[in-house]
Design an enzyme around this catalytic site. Structure first.
Site: not given
Ligand code: GLY
Ligand code: MN
Ligand code: MN
Length: 449
Positions: A43, A247, A264, A276, A355, A359, A366, A389, A393, A417, A419
């Site tokens: 709960d 992820h 990230d 982000d 990827h 975004h 996102h 970004e 990899y 990466r 970003e």
């Molecule tokens: N951390 C999520 C992205 O970079 O899209």
């Molecule tokens: Mn990110």
């Molecule tokens: Mn991102």
């Protein structure tokens, strides 16, 4: 109660958003539900997170409410259904604005207890030419909307009127959300500032032997200490090969001498605007030859892609810019082979870069907004905000496409990466996250203390 870390509610700005949304609705009435509380376990509930559409139009931060937008009722165009004041509930769960607060503070023409929604909704929807409601997302409200519409249709032969269709409010609303106002850009700058500082702090503490989670703690401590609600998404603190899991959020491995660390992470502010950022650096303060070559390449791709952000360009064009730089560099390094155009056309690089390059960013990480309208990629305009970004990899997780070289062991376990959050400005762009350093030299700065 208002969050002291949020700017004071700008009633005129919210009223202006509602006016613009109402004008776009034409004769359709919109039903926009707030988020419910979500069970964590037994709960116990997760901390409350308002739905961004509801927040954008109301600034009202309580669960279980419903907002109606009624262009066919010019005297009552904005109605809220909310949890009423109730001492026995507030002693457990805290302050509520109640119906009086919904009117006095949030600009509703009328407010009712949420328990009266089923009974009152048909009356409010009567006379609307259509009903704007996002099906499939709001299981508690959807049956009430459908029932009210069905009743209108049943009565239509005699009443002579009924809403002609159920329409999606999203395209109308999300077009508004995609273009950030100067005040929203200011909040995104603030989210970027806190997020960038957290990355700088993380780099100062990271060292061999520390656990990923201890670095996460430094980052998220800074978010909270600066008044943010916390992380905007599950922080990714990924040493070595963990960085090749896009992820990765377990964040429980020990950092190893000789590995890179990919972080990230970004914060979510009291009024839900998000940062982000991804940075990648050597755990021991020194890139190996392979790490340096790949880092330099990702940085070149990222900087080229950021430079491509300007009014009239497209998110697709930004992605294509990054891909071309990466593919050219990977061919030079012997990690890909063949003609650049052929590799890009066939997607023969996707085992190394799988990827998209970014975004939209805003109240959602996102964020909402179309990238394409039919055949046409959406053109960037001043006030739009996107992440840039690119990454690489190198692992065994995906098969190497036919005709491409196997990945030599010396490259494996490297995930990189970089970003940034980038706002489209009148003459180009503004990198909101520029305070998070990313040069090779900065990533190799000596370990503190
Ligand atoms: N951390 C999520 C992205 O970079 O899209
Ligand atoms: Mn990110
Ligand atoms: Mn991102």
């Amino acid at each position: 109660m208002p969050d002291p870390f949020a700017p004071p509610l700008d009633r005129a700005a919210f009223a202006d958003r509602r006016d613009r949304f109402l004008r776009r609705l034409g004769g359709a009435a919109a039903v926009i539900p707030a988020a419910p509380l979500v069970t964590h376990h037994a709960d116990v509930e997760h901390p409350f997170r308002q739905t961004s559409d509801f927040w954008y139009l109301t600034g009202f931060d309580e669960p279980g409410a419903v907002a109606l937008f009624l262009p066919h009722q010019p005297d009552n165009p904005f109605v809220l259904f909310v949890a009423p004041k109730q001492a026995s509930a507030e002693v457990w769960n805290g302050f509520r604005w109640g119906c009086e607060g919904a009117v006095a503070e949030f600009g509703a023409a009328v407010a009712h207890p949420i328990e009266e929604l089923a009974q009152r909704l048909p009356g409010y929807l009567d006379g609307a030419e259509g009903i704007a409601f996002r099906v499939g997302r709001h299981p508690a409200v959807e049956p009430l909307v459908l029932k009210a519409w069905a009743a209108q249709l049943d009565r239509a032969p005699r009443s002579g009127r009924a809403a002609l269709g159920l329409v999606a409010p999203c395209p109308l609303l999300h077009e508004l959300r995609l273009r950030k106002s100067p005040a929203e850009l200011e909040r995104l700058r603030e989210a970027a500032r806190i997020s960038a500082e957290a990355h700088e702090l993380a780099r100062q503490v990271a060292r061999p032997g520390l656990n990923e989670r201890q670095v996460q703690a430094v980052i998220e401590h800074h978010f909270l200490e600066q008044g943010a609600r916390g992380p905007a998404y599950g922080s990714i603190v990924a040493g070595g090969d963990n960085a090749c899991v896009l992820h990765y959020t377990a964040n429980n491995a020990t950092l190893r001498d000789g590995d890179l660390l990919l972080i990230d992470a970004g914060c979510s502010l009291a009024d839900y605007y998000n940062g982000d950022i991804t940075r990648t650096f050597p755990v021991n303060g020194r890139f190996s030859g392979e790490q340096r070559a790949l880092y330099t390449l990702v940085l070149a791709a990222q900087e080229a892609a950021v430079s491509a952000v300007r009014p009239g360009a497209t998110a697709e064009g930004v992605h294509d810019t990054a891909v071309r730089v990466l593919v050219e560099g990977l061919v030079e390094l012997g990690l890909l082979q063949g003609s650049i155009d052929g590799i890009i056309e066939q997607g023969a690089y996707r085992h190394l870069y799988m990827h998209r390059t970014g975004h939209w960013l805003g109240l959602d990480v996102h964020d909402v907004g179309a990238y394409r309208l039919g055949e046409h990629p959406v053109q960037l305009e001043t006030g739009m905000v996107l992440t840039v970004e690119p990454g690489l990899y190198l692992s065994d997780r995906l098969p190497v496409p036919e005709g491409q070289p196997a990945i030599a062991p010396r490259w494996k376990g490297i995930g990189i990466r970089i970003e940034d959050d980038v706002a489209v400005s009148e003459h180009g762009h503004e990198v909101l996250t520029a305070a998070a350093l990313k040069s090779v030299a900065a990533m190799e700065q000596p370990l503190a203390g």
